[in-house]
Design a protein around this motif. Structure first.
Motif, PDB file in Angstrom:
ATOM      1  N   LEU A  11      32.122 -10.520 -76.169  1.00 17.78           N
ATOM      2  CA  LEU A  11      31.240 -11.660 -75.897  1.00 17.78           C
ATOM      3  C   LEU A  11      29.999 -11.602 -76.796  1.00 17.78           C
ATOM      4  N   LYS A  12      29.411 -10.425 -76.932  1.00 15.38           N
ATOM      5  CA  LYS A  12      28.230 -10.271 -77.787  1.00 15.38           C
ATOM      6  C   LYS A  12      28.560 -10.590 -79.240  1.00 15.38           C
ATOM      7  N   ASN A  13      29.745 -10.187 -79.653  1.00 12.45           N
ATOM      8  CA  ASN A  13      30.168 -10.466 -81.029  1.00 12.45           C
ATOM      9  C   ASN A  13      30.251 -11.966 -81.284  1.00 12.45           C
ATOM     10  N   ARG A  14      30.734 -12.707 -80.295  1.00 14.28           N
ATOM     11  CA  ARG A  14      30.823 -14.153 -80.468  1.00 14.28           C
ATOM     12  C   ARG A  14      29.449 -14.810 -80.453  1.00 14.28           C
ATOM     13  N   ILE A  15      28.562 -14.286 -79.638  1.00 12.19           N
ATOM     14  CA  ILE A  15      27.195 -14.825 -79.621  1.00 12.19           C
ATOM     15  C   ILE A  15      26.546 -14.667 -80.996  1.00 12.19           C
ATOM     16  N   ALA A  16      26.797 -13.520 -81.632  1.00 15.67           N
ATOM     17  CA  ALA A  16      26.142 -13.221 -82.908  1.00 15.67           C
ATOM     18  C   ALA A  16      26.866 -13.831 -84.106  1.00 15.67           C
ATOM     19  N   ASN A  17      28.193 -13.928 -84.030  1.00 11.29           N
ATOM     20  CA  ASN A  17      28.946 -14.222 -85.242  1.00 11.29           C
ATOM     21  C   ASN A  17      29.872 -15.436 -85.182  1.00 11.29           C
ATOM     22  N   ALA A  18      29.958 -16.102 -84.020  1.00 11.33           N
ATOM     23  CA  ALA A  18      30.901 -17.215 -83.911  1.00 11.33           C
ATOM     24  C   ALA A  18      30.548 -18.321 -84.906  1.00 11.33           C
TER      25      ALA A  18
ATOM     26  N   THR B 235      43.790 -15.420 -68.858  1.00  6.71           N
ATOM     27  CA  THR B 235      43.131 -16.419 -68.018  1.00  6.71           C
ATOM     28  C   THR B 235      42.897 -15.902 -66.606  1.00  6.71           C
ATOM     29  N   GLY B 236      43.830 -15.111 -66.070  1.00  7.94           N
ATOM     30  CA  GLY B 236      43.642 -14.569 -64.729  1.00  7.94           C
ATOM     31  C   GLY B 236      42.465 -13.613 -64.662  1.00  7.94           C
ATOM     32  N   MET B 237      42.344 -12.742 -65.672  1.00 11.48           N
ATOM     33  CA  MET B 237      41.204 -11.825 -65.720  1.00 11.48           C
ATOM     34  C   MET B 237      39.897 -12.608 -65.835  1.00 11.48           C
ATOM     35  N   TYR B 238      39.898 -13.653 -66.632  1.00 13.94           N
ATOM     36  CA  TYR B 238      38.708 -14.498 -66.808  1.00 13.94           C
ATOM     37  C   TYR B 238      38.290 -15.144 -65.493  1.00 13.94           C
ATOM     38  N   LEU B 239      39.223 -15.737 -64.792  1.00 14.39           N
ATOM     39  CA  LEU B 239      38.901 -16.379 -63.515  1.00 14.39           C
ATOM     40  C   LEU B 239      38.453 -15.364 -62.481  1.00 14.39           C
ATOM     41  N   ALA B 240      39.041 -14.167 -62.514  1.00 13.68           N
ATOM     42  CA  ALA B 240      38.699 -13.133 -61.542  1.00 13.68           C
ATOM     43  C   ALA B 240      37.278 -12.619 -61.740  1.00 13.68           C
ATOM     44  N   LEU B 241      36.903 -12.347 -62.973  1.00 20.20           N
ATOM     45  CA  LEU B 241      35.596 -11.741 -63.236  1.00 20.20           C
ATOM     46  C   LEU B 241      34.458 -12.750 -63.175  1.00 20.20           C
ATOM     47  N   THR B 242      34.702 -13.964 -63.634  1.00 23.93           N
ATOM     48  CA  THR B 242      33.612 -14.943 -63.762  1.00 23.93           C
ATOM     49  C   THR B 242      33.464 -15.867 -62.566  1.00 23.93           C
ATOM     50  N   SER B 243      34.496 -15.969 -61.702  1.00 27.29           N
ATOM     51  CA  SER B 243      34.515 -16.942 -60.602  1.00 27.29           C
ATOM     52  C   SER B 243      34.473 -18.375 -61.107  1.00 27.29           C
ATOM     53  N   GLU B 244      34.878 -18.593 -62.345  1.00 25.17           N
ATOM     54  CA  GLU B 244      34.847 -19.928 -62.934  1.00 25.17           C
ATOM     55  C   GLU B 244      35.684 -20.902 -62.105  1.00 25.17           C
TER      56      GLU B 244
ATOM     57  N   GLU C 132      27.632 -16.859 -74.496  1.00 21.92           N
ATOM     58  CA  GLU C 132      26.303 -16.575 -73.939  1.00 21.92           C
ATOM     59  C   GLU C 132      26.271 -16.876 -72.441  1.00 21.92           C
ATOM     60  N   LYS C 133      26.805 -18.031 -72.059  1.00 21.36           N
ATOM     61  CA  LYS C 133      26.853 -18.417 -70.648  1.00 21.36           C
ATOM     62  C   LYS C 133      27.701 -17.416 -69.843  1.00 21.36           C
ATOM     63  N   THR C 134      28.824 -17.026 -70.399  1.00 23.06           N
ATOM     64  CA  THR C 134      29.736 -16.116 -69.697  1.00 23.06           C
ATOM     65  C   THR C 134      29.112 -14.735 -69.540  1.00 23.06           C
TER      66      THR C 134
ATOM     67  N   SER D 299      26.558 -14.796 -66.850  1.00 25.91           N
ATOM     68  CA  SER D 299      27.242 -14.867 -65.555  1.00 25.91           C
ATOM     69  C   SER D 299      27.709 -13.484 -65.115  1.00 25.91           C
ATOM     70  N   LEU D 300      28.347 -12.743 -66.001  1.00 23.75           N
ATOM     71  CA  LEU D 300      28.841 -11.405 -65.653  1.00 23.75           C
ATOM     72  C   LEU D 300      27.687 -10.465 -65.303  1.00 23.75           C
ATOM     73  N   LYS D 301      26.585 -10.583 -66.018  1.00 24.26           N
ATOM     74  CA  LYS D 301      25.448  -9.694 -65.763  1.00 24.26           C
ATOM     75  C   LYS D 301      24.779  -9.983 -64.425  1.00 24.26           C
ATOM     76  N   SER D 302      24.982 -11.163 -63.875  1.00 23.91           N
ATOM     77  CA  SER D 302      24.382 -11.498 -62.578  1.00 23.91           C
ATOM     78  C   SER D 302      25.225 -10.977 -61.416  1.00 23.91           C
TER      79      SER D 302
END
Length: 483
Positions: free
Chosen positions: A295-302, A196-205, A312-314, A317-320
């Motif tokens: 993330l790409k795997n989940r977009i394609a196969n979730a 969760t810490g890595m997620y909040l750090a990278l995404t600014s969620e 997809e949203k995440t 966000s990272l690409k921006s």
């Protein structure tokens, strides 16, 4: 026997070896000519000392003028027998502190080397204050009522008591402006549960309201209407001369708990269930490339539509974000887990100094806050997927120059937070109890409810963790799932 003696996880073992501030300040920080008047207000009521950030029209952002007022007051109160408790809060209805005054820093950076040095000096000043708070020898309570971001996180995250309300909005939005999560985030975020810490750090969620409490960022949750009464009660507390710091902290903890008015029943825990599993699976990857791949795997196969939409949203966000910021932040989270609190601020100061000389921070602030076109032109490599050799990009940010090592105001230091016990149970604590193998799932829940003396949110958090990570084996005993 207390919980700490029974199931102390190795990740928290350092708490008994904490060294809080013991040195007199060798550096005198004082106001300078031109500092704003009344941008910070101070008050005294019996044993309570209050710091109120007073720039509500701008959401109480932190600047050098404010820091130069706060530091000497904290140093003075640390020595005073009359000061029992320090409370910090923000003026107005919207914010505790929405961040540092990054616009001024970006404008300074445009002026060249001299302006960049002013920015570097600001971060030195800010991190000295944050470290002073992190190792403070008097009880310190941060009221995170409203926006709590960036610089505001540094004023609150390392406090033994961090109060969230229904208006709290927490975020570390630095990657959106070509920077990295600083103010001690290198220490706090990697120690959060799972990824969760890595997620909040990278995404600014952003986390809002009670989710700040559920995530362990806040230690208490109180409705904002109860805050004035709580402050008055804290002012009335009387300590005996022979009370230890721990005894005083325990009294403050129980006092704050008296004003807990219940959790919202119409709001599900955000970082839970399938979302939490997705976060751990994607942001627990060993490289940024691995995160992108998951993330790409989940977009394609979730199999679950919500999982695919989140991924997809995440990913968008990272690409921006600034690719440099993303890769530096990722490495920072990996390394910071092993830094002490003093090392954290010293290392962050050197990273921040390099960002002040890197074009992405200045460009990010201009795009988001000055031009407001939200279309930053990042330095090469300008696209996340163009980064072929991450180590070449990140290594210069983590090189240590001993001659530029930040001199802190005290010698306080530790490897783990000494006051972690005041918050909700950490997932590692729950894991330790389950792995003892002698309790059913309901018994594990009951154990923590008793140990935390019925603290609100304990049952909900423990049940959520057990639903994801535990299962029943023969005899009905709880067992822990592997990753």
């Amino acid at each position: 026997m207390p919980l700490t003696a029974k199931v102390m996880n190795p990740a928290f073992a350092g708490s008994t070896k904490a060294k809080m501030s013991t040195l007199e300040a060798t550096e005198q920080i004082r106001e300078l000519p031109g500092d704003e008047k009344e941008d910070v207000l101070f008050d005294t009521l019996f044993g309570l000392r209050t710091i109120e950030l007073n720039r509500p029209e701008k959401l109480d952002p932190l600047n050098g003028s404010m820091i130069r007022k706060i530091v000497p007051r904290l140093q003075e109160w640390a020595k005073s027998d009359m000061a029992n408790v320090v409370v910090i809060k923000g003026a107005g209805e919207k914010a505790f502190c929405a961040g540092g005054d990054v616009t001024s820093l970006a404008l300074d950076n445009k002026l060249g080397q001299e302006g960049q040095q002013r920015s570097i000096d600001y971060f030195a000043l800010e991190y000295k204050l944050d470290h002073l708070i992190a190792t403070y020898t008097k009880p310190y309570v941060a009221i995170m009522d409203g926006y709590t971001m960036g610089g505001g996180v540094g004023l609150s995250l390392h406090a033994p008591f961090r109060i969230a309300t229904e208006k709290t909005v927490f975020a570390m939005p630095e990657t959106t402006i070509g920077f990295f999560p600083d103010v001690g985030a290198s220490f706090f975020l990697p120690r959060m549960a799972g990824a969760t810490g890595m997620y909040l750090a990278l995404t600014s969620e952003r986390l809002k309201g009670v989710d700040v409490y559920y995530a362990g960022i806040a230690t208490h949750y109180i409705h904002s209407t109860s805050l004035p009464a709580l402050e008055r009660r804290l002012a009335e507390l009387r300590f005996k001369d022979y009370d230890s710091l721990d005894e005083r902290l325990n009294l403050i903890d129980s006092t704050i708990e008296e004003y807990s008015t219940g959790l919202p029943h119409d709001q599900e825990m955000l970082l839970s269930g399938l979302l939490r599993k997705d976060i751990d699976a994607c942001f627990g990857a060993e490289t940024v490339k691995g995160v992108i791949g998951e993330l790409k795997n989940r977009i394609a196969n979730a199999k679950d539509e919500s999982s695919a939409k989140w991924a997809e949203k995440t990913l968008l966000s990272l690409k921006s974000r600034s690719p440099t910021s993303i890769h530096v932040t990722f490495q920072q989270m990996k390394l910071g887990r092993n830094w002490s609190i003093a090392q954290t601020f010293q290392r962050e100061h050197q990273i921040a100094s390099k960002f002040m000389r890197h074009p992405d921070f200045t460009e990010g602030v201009h795009a988001l806050l000055i031009r407001k076109d939200k279309t930053p032109e990042w330095a090469e490599p300008s696209n996340l997927e163009d980064v072929k050799r991450p180590a070449e990009l990140t290594t210069p940010f983590f090189e240590v120059d001993e001659s530029e090592k930040l001199k802190l105001l005290t010698d306080g230091d530790y490897k783990e937070y000494p006051h972690w016990r005041f918050g909700l149970p950490h997932e590692s604590h729950i894991e330790a109890v389950v792995k003892k193998g002698n309790r059913t799932i309901p018994e594990v829940v009951g154990y923590f409810v008793r140990e935390k003396r019925g603290k609100q949110g304990v049952k909900e958090v423990v049940e959520e963790v057990l639903a994801r990570r535990a299962y029943s084996v023969e005899g009905g005993k709880a067992a822990w799932r592997g990753n």
